[in-house]
Design a protein around this motif. Structure first.
Motif, PDB file in Angstrom:
ATOM      1  N   GLY A 186      -8.196   3.466  -3.059  1.00 29.89           N
ATOM      2  CA  GLY A 186      -9.099   3.327  -2.061  1.00 29.89           C
ATOM      3  C   GLY A 186      -9.027   4.707  -1.022  1.00 29.89           C
ATOM      4  N   LEU A 187      -9.592   4.652   0.145  1.00 34.12           N
ATOM      5  CA  LEU A 187      -9.996   5.477   1.234  1.00 34.12           C
ATOM      6  C   LEU A 187      -9.892   4.657   2.612  1.00 34.12           C
ATOM      7  CD1 LEU A 187     -12.838   7.702  -0.149  1.00 34.12           C
ATOM      8  CD2 LEU A 187     -10.398   8.191  -0.023  1.00 34.12           C
ATOM      9  N   ARG A 188      -9.163   5.268   3.502  1.00 37.17           N
ATOM     10  CA  ARG A 188      -9.256   4.818   4.802  1.00 37.17           C
ATOM     11  C   ARG A 188     -10.371   5.623   5.794  1.00 37.17           C
ATOM     12  NH1 ARG A 188      -4.189   5.423   8.753  1.00 37.17           N
ATOM     13  NH2 ARG A 188      -4.587   7.393   8.109  1.00 37.17           N
ATOM     14  N   LYS A 189     -11.208   4.809   6.438  1.00 32.22           N
ATOM     15  CA  LYS A 189     -12.225   5.227   7.128  1.00 32.22           C
ATOM     16  C   LYS A 189     -12.063   4.620   8.498  1.00 32.22           C
ATOM     17  CE  LYS A 189     -15.186   6.092   3.281  1.00 32.22           C
ATOM     18  NZ  LYS A 189     -16.727   5.845   2.582  1.00 32.22           N
ATOM     19  N   GLY A 190     -11.460   5.459   9.569  1.00 34.61           N
ATOM     20  CA  GLY A 190     -11.077   4.955  10.889  1.00 34.61           C
ATOM     21  C   GLY A 190     -10.293   3.616  10.697  1.00 34.61           C
ATOM     22  N   ASP A 191     -10.588   2.617  10.918  1.00 38.37           N
ATOM     23  CA  ASP A 191      -9.775   1.270  11.056  1.00 38.37           C
ATOM     24  C   ASP A 191     -10.211   0.511   9.591  1.00 38.37           C
ATOM     25  OD1 ASP A 191      -8.564   1.957  13.210  1.00 38.37           O
ATOM     26  OD2 ASP A 191      -9.796   0.521  14.351  1.00 38.37           O
ATOM     27  N   LEU A 192     -11.117   1.017   8.903  1.00 37.71           N
ATOM     28  CA  LEU A 192     -11.634   0.251   7.467  1.00 37.71           C
ATOM     29  C   LEU A 192     -10.630   0.837   6.452  1.00 37.71           C
ATOM     30  CD1 LEU A 192     -13.351  -1.985   6.536  1.00 37.71           C
ATOM     31  CD2 LEU A 192     -15.104   0.186   6.282  1.00 37.71           C
ATOM     32  N   LEU A 193     -10.011  -0.148   5.568  1.00 39.55           N
ATOM     33  CA  LEU A 193      -9.651   0.295   4.437  1.00 39.55           C
ATOM     34  C   LEU A 193     -10.646  -0.108   3.038  1.00 39.55           C
ATOM     35  CD1 LEU A 193      -5.732  -0.634   4.637  1.00 39.55           C
ATOM     36  CD2 LEU A 193      -6.991   1.522   5.198  1.00 39.55           C
ATOM     37  N   LEU A 194     -11.144   0.609   2.387  1.00 40.43           N
ATOM     38  CA  LEU A 194     -12.213   0.351   1.564  1.00 40.43           C
ATOM     39  C   LEU A 194     -11.772   0.776   0.142  1.00 40.43           C
ATOM     40  CD1 LEU A 194     -15.150  -0.832   1.479  1.00 40.43           C
ATOM     41  CD2 LEU A 194     -16.022   1.546   1.526  1.00 40.43           C
ATOM     42  N   ALA A 195     -11.674  -0.213  -0.874  1.00 44.64           N
ATOM     43  CA  ALA A 195     -10.802  -0.140  -1.980  1.00 44.64           C
ATOM     44  C   ALA A 195     -11.549  -0.675  -3.301  1.00 44.64           C
ATOM     45  CB  ALA A 195      -9.462  -0.533  -1.978  1.00 44.64           C
TER      46      ALA A 195
ATOM     47  N   ILE B 251       0.863  -1.261   0.050  1.00 44.62           N
ATOM     48  CA  ILE B 251      -0.055  -0.041   0.107  1.00 44.62           C
ATOM     49  C   ILE B 251       0.855   1.366  -0.147  1.00 44.62           C
ATOM     50  CG2 ILE B 251      -1.609   1.380   1.455  1.00 44.62           C
ATOM     51  CD1 ILE B 251      -2.806  -1.211   2.452  1.00 44.62           C
ATOM     52  N   LYS B 252       0.480   2.224  -0.898  1.00 36.55           N
ATOM     53  CA  LYS B 252       1.064   3.342  -0.840  1.00 36.55           C
ATOM     54  C   LYS B 252       0.171   4.566  -0.477  1.00 36.55           C
ATOM     55  CE  LYS B 252       3.497   6.803  -3.914  1.00 36.55           C
ATOM     56  NZ  LYS B 252       3.823   7.066  -5.254  1.00 36.55           N
ATOM     57  N   TRP B 253       0.493   5.366   0.762  1.00 36.84           N
ATOM     58  CA  TRP B 253      -0.386   6.215   1.040  1.00 36.84           C
ATOM     59  C   TRP B 253      -0.178   7.562   0.343  1.00 36.84           C
ATOM     60  CZ3 TRP B 253      -4.483   5.171   3.792  1.00 36.84           C
ATOM     61  CH2 TRP B 253      -4.160   3.952   4.459  1.00 36.84           C
ATOM     62  N   LEU B 254      -1.278   8.063  -0.234  1.00 37.26           N
ATOM     63  CA  LEU B 254      -1.086   9.482  -0.871  1.00 37.26           C
ATOM     64  C   LEU B 254      -1.386  10.458  -0.049  1.00 37.26           C
ATOM     65  CD1 LEU B 254      -3.496   8.100  -4.065  1.00 37.26           C
ATOM     66  CD2 LEU B 254      -0.841   8.184  -3.881  1.00 37.26           C
ATOM     67  N   ASP B 255      -2.160  10.350   1.003  1.00 38.81           N
ATOM     68  CA  ASP B 255      -2.222  11.292   2.124  1.00 38.81           C
ATOM     69  C   ASP B 255      -2.677  10.616   3.130  1.00 38.81           C
ATOM     70  OD1 ASP B 255      -5.171  11.008   1.770  1.00 38.81           O
ATOM     71  OD2 ASP B 255      -5.091  12.971   0.189  1.00 38.81           O
ATOM     72  N   THR B 256      -3.291  11.141   4.434  1.00 42.20           N
ATOM     73  CA  THR B 256      -3.780  10.328   5.458  1.00 42.20           C
ATOM     74  C   THR B 256      -5.000   9.552   5.235  1.00 42.20           C
ATOM     75  OG1 THR B 256      -5.196  12.151   6.255  1.00 42.20           O
ATOM     76  CG2 THR B 256      -2.761  12.206   6.965  1.00 42.20           C
ATOM     77  N   SER B 257      -5.685   9.480   4.151  1.00 46.98           N
ATOM     78  CA  SER B 257      -6.801   8.926   3.921  1.00 46.98           C
ATOM     79  C   SER B 257      -6.844   7.979   2.632  1.00 46.98           C
ATOM     80  CB  SER B 257      -8.050   9.798   4.234  1.00 46.98           C
ATOM     81  OG  SER B 257      -8.211  10.748   3.191  1.00 46.98           O
ATOM     82  N   ARG B 258      -6.052   8.483   1.746  1.00 45.55           N
ATOM     83  CA  ARG B 258      -6.206   7.966   0.330  1.00 45.55           C
ATOM     84  C   ARG B 258      -4.950   7.096  -0.129  1.00 45.55           C
ATOM     85  NH1 ARG B 258      -6.141  11.581  -4.087  1.00 45.55           N
ATOM     86  NH2 ARG B 258      -4.537  12.286  -2.883  1.00 45.55           N
TER      87      ARG B 258
END
Length: 98
Positions: A29-38, A1-8
């Protein structure tokens, strides 16, 4: 996983499960709390497909989420990501890539 910013994030994913077809593809995808949804776009047996995937962070590992899906114009999406089940028997640990 490569983080584009704190949530993407973006990344790659390979499924190579026993007695199943191997598939490999890319995540966005996006991070929403502890959930990664992609969205997962992948190839399997020469076919290109797209579906949503979900992973929940628990301590120092991830577990994949499963739930009811429905088709949309780009592939399959979870009907309600808040109702996903997570398989604690399939833990995914981070590894450093070269």
């Amino acid at each position: 996983i490569k983080w584009l910013d704190t949530s993407r994030f973006t990344g790659s994913l390979l499924y190579q499960l026993k007695e199943k077809d191997r598939n490999i593809g890319s995540l966005e995808g996006l991070r929403k709390g502890d959930l990664l949804l992609a969205d997962y776009e992948f190839s399997s047996e020469g076919m290109r497909s797209r579906r949503q995937v979900a992973f929940k962070r628990i301590q120092d590992y991830l577990v994949e989420g499963y739930g009811e899906v429905w088709p949309d114009s780009s592939g399959f999406k979870f009907r309600d990501p808040g109702l996903l089940n997570f398989d604690l028997n399939r833990k995914i640990y981070a590894v450093r890539c070269l």
